[in-house]
Scaffold this motif. Structure first.
Motif, mmCIF file in Angstrom:
data_model
loop_
_atom_site.group_PDB
_atom_site.id
_atom_site.type_symbol
_atom_site.label_atom_id
_atom_site.label_comp_id
_atom_site.label_asym_id
_atom_site.label_seq_id
_atom_site.Cartn_x
_atom_site.Cartn_y
_atom_site.Cartn_z
ATOM 1 N N THR A 188 -21.613 -17.192 -18.054
ATOM 2 C CA THR A 188 -21.216 -16.101 -16.903
ATOM 3 C C THR A 188 -21.246 -16.769 -15.527
ATOM 4 O O THR A 188 -22.313 -17.266 -14.986
ATOM 5 C CB THR A 188 -22.004 -14.865 -16.786
ATOM 6 N N ILE A 189 -20.016 -16.641 -14.776
ATOM 7 C CA ILE A 189 -20.166 -17.259 -13.485
ATOM 8 C C ILE A 189 -19.473 -16.456 -12.403
ATOM 9 O O ILE A 189 -18.820 -15.336 -12.786
ATOM 10 C CB ILE A 189 -19.300 -18.754 -13.459
ATOM 11 N N GLU A 190 -19.689 -16.621 -11.329
ATOM 12 C CA GLU A 190 -18.820 -16.256 -10.126
ATOM 13 C C GLU A 190 -17.789 -17.151 -9.655
ATOM 14 O O GLU A 190 -17.856 -18.121 -9.328
ATOM 15 C CB GLU A 190 -19.824 -15.999 -8.619
ATOM 16 N N ILE A 191 -16.481 -16.342 -9.658
ATOM 17 C CA ILE A 191 -15.289 -17.233 -9.518
ATOM 18 C C ILE A 191 -14.209 -16.130 -8.666
ATOM 19 O O ILE A 191 -14.387 -15.134 -9.247
ATOM 20 C CB ILE A 191 -15.013 -17.536 -10.871
ATOM 21 N N ASP A 192 -13.284 -16.870 -8.043
ATOM 22 C CA ASP A 192 -12.026 -15.972 -7.598
ATOM 23 C C ASP A 192 -11.150 -15.624 -8.448
ATOM 24 O O ASP A 192 -10.831 -16.814 -9.531
ATOM 25 C CB ASP A 192 -11.430 -16.882 -6.496
ATOM 26 N N PRO A 193 -10.894 -14.656 -8.958
ATOM 27 C CA PRO A 193 -9.889 -14.190 -10.211
ATOM 28 C C PRO A 193 -8.611 -15.132 -9.980
ATOM 29 O O PRO A 193 -7.677 -15.079 -11.057
ATOM 30 C CB PRO A 193 -9.831 -12.560 -10.033
ATOM 31 N N LYS A 194 -8.182 -15.464 -8.593
ATOM 32 C CA LYS A 194 -6.764 -16.049 -8.719
ATOM 33 C C LYS A 194 -7.114 -17.570 -9.082
ATOM 34 O O LYS A 194 -6.114 -18.302 -9.013
ATOM 35 C CB LYS A 194 -6.454 -16.079 -7.256
ATOM 36 N N GLU A 195 -8.069 -18.046 -9.275
ATOM 37 C CA GLU A 195 -8.552 -19.301 -9.773
ATOM 38 C C GLU A 195 -7.844 -19.235 -11.345
ATOM 39 O O GLU A 195 -7.646 -18.311 -12.079
ATOM 40 C CB GLU A 195 -10.051 -19.729 -9.870
ATOM 41 N N ARG A 196 -7.811 -20.661 -11.947
ATOM 42 C CA ARG A 196 -7.299 -20.891 -13.210
ATOM 43 C C ARG A 196 -8.377 -21.027 -14.214
ATOM 44 O O ARG A 196 -9.600 -21.318 -13.780
ATOM 45 C CB ARG A 196 -6.384 -22.000 -13.158
ATOM 46 N N VAL A 197 -8.264 -20.716 -15.412
ATOM 47 C CA VAL A 197 -9.162 -21.116 -16.458
ATOM 48 C C VAL A 197 -9.763 -22.668 -16.443
ATOM 49 O O VAL A 197 -10.738 -22.572 -16.612
ATOM 50 C CB VAL A 197 -8.556 -20.727 -17.664
ATOM 51 N N LEU A 198 -8.872 -23.457 -15.996
ATOM 52 C CA LEU A 198 -9.170 -24.741 -15.983
ATOM 53 C C LEU A 198 -10.442 -24.965 -14.755
ATOM 54 O O LEU A 198 -11.383 -25.753 -14.883
ATOM 55 C CB LEU A 198 -8.263 -25.662 -15.484
ATOM 56 N N ASP A 199 -10.041 -24.226 -13.683
ATOM 57 C CA ASP A 199 -11.253 -24.215 -12.506
ATOM 58 C C ASP A 199 -12.471 -23.691 -13.040
ATOM 59 O O ASP A 199 -13.807 -24.221 -12.591
ATOM 60 C CB ASP A 199 -10.758 -23.321 -11.410
ATOM 61 N N ALA A 200 -12.336 -22.568 -14.004
ATOM 62 C CA ALA A 200 -13.658 -22.267 -14.499
ATOM 63 C C ALA A 200 -14.553 -23.013 -15.475
ATOM 64 O O ALA A 200 -15.774 -23.179 -15.407
ATOM 65 C CB ALA A 200 -13.318 -20.706 -15.208
ATOM 66 N N LEU A 201 -13.654 -23.577 -16.193
ATOM 67 C CA LEU A 201 -14.108 -24.700 -17.240
ATOM 68 C C LEU A 201 -14.989 -25.875 -16.401
ATOM 69 O O LEU A 201 -15.889 -26.246 -16.599
ATOM 70 C CB LEU A 201 -13.127 -25.372 -18.094
ATOM 71 N N HIS A 202 -14.395 -26.282 -15.066
ATOM 72 C CA HIS A 202 -14.708 -27.365 -14.275
ATOM 73 C C HIS A 202 -15.851 -26.772 -13.889
ATOM 74 O O HIS A 202 -17.211 -27.516 -13.906
ATOM 75 C CB HIS A 202 -13.852 -27.581 -13.055
ATOM 76 N N GLN A 203 -16.175 -25.624 -13.299
ATOM 77 C CA GLN A 203 -17.301 -24.715 -12.647
ATOM 78 C C GLN A 203 -18.565 -24.968 -13.776
ATOM 79 O O GLN A 203 -19.679 -25.488 -13.292
ATOM 80 C CB GLN A 203 -16.966 -23.682 -12.149
ATOM 81 N N ILE A 204 -18.153 -24.527 -15.102
ATOM 82 C CA ILE A 204 -19.124 -24.561 -16.052
ATOM 83 C C ILE A 204 -19.475 -25.882 -16.534
ATOM 84 O O ILE A 204 -20.938 -26.055 -16.508
ATOM 85 C CB ILE A 204 -18.539 -23.717 -17.267
ATOM 86 N N LYS A 205 -18.882 -26.876 -16.606
ATOM 87 C CA LYS A 205 -19.127 -28.155 -16.669
ATOM 88 C C LYS A 205 -19.891 -28.652 -15.620
ATOM 89 O O LYS A 205 -20.944 -29.420 -16.113
ATOM 90 C CB LYS A 205 -17.963 -29.061 -17.203
ATOM 91 N N TRP A 206 -19.499 -28.541 -14.304
ATOM 92 C CA TRP A 206 -20.117 -29.443 -13.242
ATOM 93 C C TRP A 206 -21.477 -28.454 -12.834
ATOM 94 O O TRP A 206 -22.388 -29.285 -12.202
ATOM 95 C CB TRP A 206 -19.140 -29.513 -12.106
ATOM 96 N N ASP A 207 -21.481 -27.268 -12.818
ATOM 97 C CA ASP A 207 -22.425 -26.725 -12.409
ATOM 98 C C ASP A 207 -23.527 -25.923 -13.513
ATOM 99 O O ASP A 207 -24.888 -25.669 -13.115
ATOM 100 C CB ASP A 207 -22.200 -25.454 -11.572
ATOM 101 N N VAL A 208 -23.177 -26.049 -14.524
ATOM 102 C CA VAL A 208 -24.121 -25.187 -15.746
ATOM 103 C C VAL A 208 -24.383 -25.982 -16.782
ATOM 104 O O VAL A 208 -25.536 -26.140 -17.155
ATOM 105 C CB VAL A 208 -23.318 -23.812 -16.222
ATOM 106 N N ASP A 209 -23.392 -26.600 -17.465
ATOM 107 C CA ASP A 209 -23.627 -27.404 -18.835
ATOM 108 C C ASP A 209 -22.723 -28.587 -18.865
ATOM 109 O O ASP A 209 -21.481 -28.525 -18.923
ATOM 110 C CB ASP A 209 -23.323 -26.444 -19.851
ATOM 111 N N GLY A 210 -23.153 -29.567 -18.449
ATOM 112 C CA GLY A 210 -22.470 -30.840 -18.541
ATOM 113 C C GLY A 210 -21.953 -31.502 -19.912
ATOM 114 O O GLY A 210 -21.254 -32.522 -19.906
ATOM 115 N N THR A 211 -22.479 -30.787 -20.968
ATOM 116 C CA THR A 211 -21.940 -31.294 -22.356
ATOM 117 C C THR A 211 -20.667 -30.636 -22.805
ATOM 118 O O THR A 211 -20.194 -30.968 -23.786
ATOM 119 C CB THR A 211 -23.122 -31.087 -23.198
ATOM 120 N N LEU A 212 -20.310 -29.553 -21.974
ATOM 121 C CA LEU A 212 -19.159 -28.960 -22.412
ATOM 122 C C LEU A 212 -17.950 -30.054 -22.255
ATOM 123 O O LEU A 212 -17.529 -30.697 -21.304
ATOM 124 C CB LEU A 212 -18.843 -27.827 -21.362
ATOM 125 N N THR A 213 -16.949 -30.025 -23.331
ATOM 126 C CA THR A 213 -16.012 -31.198 -23.590
ATOM 127 C C THR A 213 -14.683 -30.661 -23.651
ATOM 128 O O THR A 213 -14.513 -29.867 -24.462
ATOM 129 C CB THR A 213 -16.342 -31.882 -24.559
#
Length: 258
Positions: free
Chosen positions: A48-73
């Motif tokens: 669960t993250i805070e994100i602008d809905p105009k962003e893309r799914v790729l941006d969300a995956l980056h946010q998760i990988k960079w800020d939450v779980d670096g093991t996401l591949t």
């Protein structure tokens, strides 16, 4: 004479930051995780993250990988819908993560993200693309000519170029092939993407290898396995009329006219 000191207000940068934060929503991404070094079973994990809905799914995956779980591949490269490397199943449909906006996915509900189907999962959202690319290589996706090398360009009319224009748009993302029920059940099937790339050269007026490609696709795992479900056309992020191209290859096999 008295004076009143006024505290300076926030600058334009702070105001912009506040505005951006105000537009963010809370979104949950339910991602299918698989790590063969940890377990032989895949599991779903919520982020669960805070994100602008105009962003893309790729941006969300980056946010998760960079800020939450670096093991996401996952795979990504150009991030502009050209390389095709970030194809995945998002809310049950094959899409490019870099072309899919969060606001278009009903973000009030969990957004599911999983690897494309019909291919061996290596880790998380990454699949083994080698069988897919082998089918692509098998249809000889290059210009075949005979005789001496020309001293000038091989000229072609606009009408001749238009004949195969649609199938030149393929970016080899595998979205069409991995949406095909026949491919899910039998990975030996060439699949829509390979047939599309064969079409691109079969109908090229400069090419002389059409008969060879048709014979390759006349195989039991070739074009006749298509069941015309239109899944491939619906899945193509480039808007290629994949099913139409497959039917044209079938017709060329019957009539030997192309």
């Amino acid at each position: 004479m008295s004076s009143t000191l006024t505290k300076p207000g926030p600058g334009p940068e702070a105001a912009a930051g506040t505005s951006a934060a105000a537009h963010k929503i809370t979104a949950t991404f339910r991602i299918r995780r698989y790590d063969p070094e940890v377990s032989d079973k895949a599991v779903w994990q919520d982020f669960t993250i805070e994100i602008d809905p105009k962003e893309r799914v790729l941006d969300a995956l980056h946010q998760i990988k960079w800020d939450v779980d670096g093991t996401l591949t996952f795979r990504r490269s150009c991030a502009h819908g050209i390389c095709g490397s970030d194809a995945m199943r998002i809310n049950g449909r094959n899409r490019l993560a870099c072309k899919t906006l969060i606001k278009d996915l009903s973000p009030e509900k969990p957004i599911t993200v999983e690897p494309i189907k019909g291919m061996t999962v290596l880790k998380d959202l990454i699949v083994d693309m080698e069988p897919f690319f082998q089918a692509y290589r098998d249809v000889m996706p290059f210009l075949i000519t005979t005789g001496n090398e020309p001293t000038r360009e091989r000229r072609q009319s606009a009408a001749d170029r238009e004949r195969f224009d649609d199938t030149t748009k393929c970016i080899l993302c595998a979205a069409c092939t991995s949406s095909c029920p026949v491919f899910w059940n039998d990975g030996q099937y060439f699949g829509p993407a390979a047939i599309v790339n064969a079409h691109r050269f079969i109908f090229d007026s400069r090419d002389e290898g059409g008969e060879q490609r048709l014979e390759i696709l006349n195989d039991k795992d070739g074009v006749w396995r298509c069941r015309t479900t239109f899944n491939c056309t619906d899945a193509c992020p480039r808007g290629i009329e994949v099913t139409k191209a497959i039917q044209e290859v079938k017709k060329a096999l019957i009539t030997r006219r192309f």
